[in-house]
Scaffold this motif. Sequence first.
Motif, short mmCIF file in Angstrom:
data_model
loop_
_atom_site.label_atom_id
_atom_site.label_comp_id
_atom_site.label_asym_id
_atom_site.label_seq_id
_atom_site.Cartn_x
_atom_site.Cartn_y
_atom_site.Cartn_z
N VAL A 70 0.88 -1.16 0.00
CA VAL A 70 0.00 0.00 0.00
C VAL A 70 0.92 1.21 0.00
O VAL A 70 1.68 1.42 0.96
CB VAL A 70 -0.92 0.01 1.23
N ILE A 71 0.87 1.98 -1.09
CA ILE A 71 1.80 3.09 -1.27
C ILE A 71 1.01 4.38 -1.40
O ILE A 71 0.17 4.50 -2.30
CB ILE A 71 2.68 2.86 -2.52
N THR A 72 1.25 5.32 -0.49
CA THR A 72 0.51 6.58 -0.50
C THR A 72 1.43 7.75 -0.18
O THR A 72 2.52 7.57 0.37
CB THR A 72 -0.64 6.59 0.53
N GLU A 73 0.95 8.93 -0.53
CA GLU A 73 1.54 10.19 -0.10
C GLU A 73 0.39 10.99 0.50
O GLU A 73 -0.67 11.10 -0.12
CB GLU A 73 2.17 10.95 -1.27
N TYR A 74 0.60 11.55 1.68
CA TYR A 74 -0.49 12.19 2.41
C TYR A 74 0.01 13.45 3.11
O TYR A 74 1.21 13.62 3.34
CB TYR A 74 -1.07 11.22 3.45
N ASP A 75 -0.92 14.32 3.47
CA ASP A 75 -0.64 15.52 4.24
C ASP A 75 -0.85 15.24 5.72
O ASP A 75 -1.68 14.41 6.09
CB ASP A 75 -1.58 16.67 3.84
N GLY A 76 -0.13 15.96 6.56
CA GLY A 76 -0.35 15.87 7.99
C GLY A 76 0.54 14.85 8.66
O GLY A 76 1.47 14.30 8.07
N SER A 77 0.22 14.59 9.92
CA SER A 77 1.04 13.70 10.73
C SER A 77 0.70 12.23 10.48
O SER A 77 -0.41 11.90 10.06
CB SER A 77 0.84 14.01 12.22
N PHE A 78 1.65 11.38 10.79
CA PHE A 78 1.45 9.93 10.68
C PHE A 78 0.31 9.49 11.59
O PHE A 78 -0.56 8.72 11.18
CB PHE A 78 2.76 9.21 11.04
N ASP A 79 0.29 9.98 12.83
CA ASP A 79 -0.74 9.57 13.78
C ASP A 79 -2.13 9.93 13.29
O ASP A 79 -3.06 9.12 13.38
CB ASP A 79 -0.49 10.20 15.15
N ALA A 80 -2.30 11.15 12.75
CA ALA A 80 -3.61 11.57 12.23
C ALA A 80 -4.00 10.71 11.04
O ALA A 80 -5.16 10.33 10.88
CB ALA A 80 -3.58 13.05 11.85
N TYR A 81 -3.02 10.39 10.20
CA TYR A 81 -3.29 9.56 9.02
C TYR A 81 -3.75 8.17 9.42
O TYR A 81 -4.70 7.63 8.85
CB TYR A 81 -2.03 9.51 8.14
N ILE A 82 -3.10 7.59 10.41
CA ILE A 82 -3.47 6.25 10.86
C ILE A 82 -4.87 6.29 11.49
O ILE A 82 -5.68 5.38 11.27
CB ILE A 82 -2.43 5.68 11.84
N GLN A 83 -5.18 7.33 12.22
CA GLN A 83 -6.54 7.46 12.77
C GLN A 83 -7.56 7.53 11.64
O GLN A 83 -8.63 6.93 11.72
CB GLN A 83 -6.64 8.70 13.66
N ASP A 84 -7.22 8.26 10.56
CA ASP A 84 -8.11 8.31 9.39
C ASP A 84 -8.23 6.93 8.76
O ASP A 84 -9.32 6.52 8.35
CB ASP A 84 -7.59 9.31 8.35
#
Length: 149
Positions: A70-84
Amino acid sequence: MASPLTLLMPVIPGTSPEAIAATLAQYQPVLDAALTSIGTVHYARTLLLDAATPNLQPGLEANAKYVIAVITEYDGSFDAYIQDFVSQVGTVFDALLQFVVGGPALIPVANNVAAFEAFITANDASEHQPNTGLYQAYTATVQQILAAL
């Protein structure tokens, strides 16, 4: 500034690549809708790789060593991304983790958030040397890009 995630999940030996492909196809619309609603994901793709072949292309060989990427590029923090991930894409991960070494113990991810985050951290190639580089042609966030359209 975007952040990378290159999640490499080793598949349980003997798992049918057709079963993985069918699950990916079944959940792709759910995944697309969830990633759109999250609003921080620049790009995302899921791949089935075979570590037993020189070019990593999956086949049907008996010695296959499949890996779901699973390969992504995202904005924001890792923790917020994992919560999403947990709140918006948890059902997709629940479906995929049944095929992954150590994955069944994480299902459902909504009830195993800390363990799921630790699993992602341990299996995120983007966070391990020498794979920590990311070229970014722009610094705009997904929301800034969408607003400009």
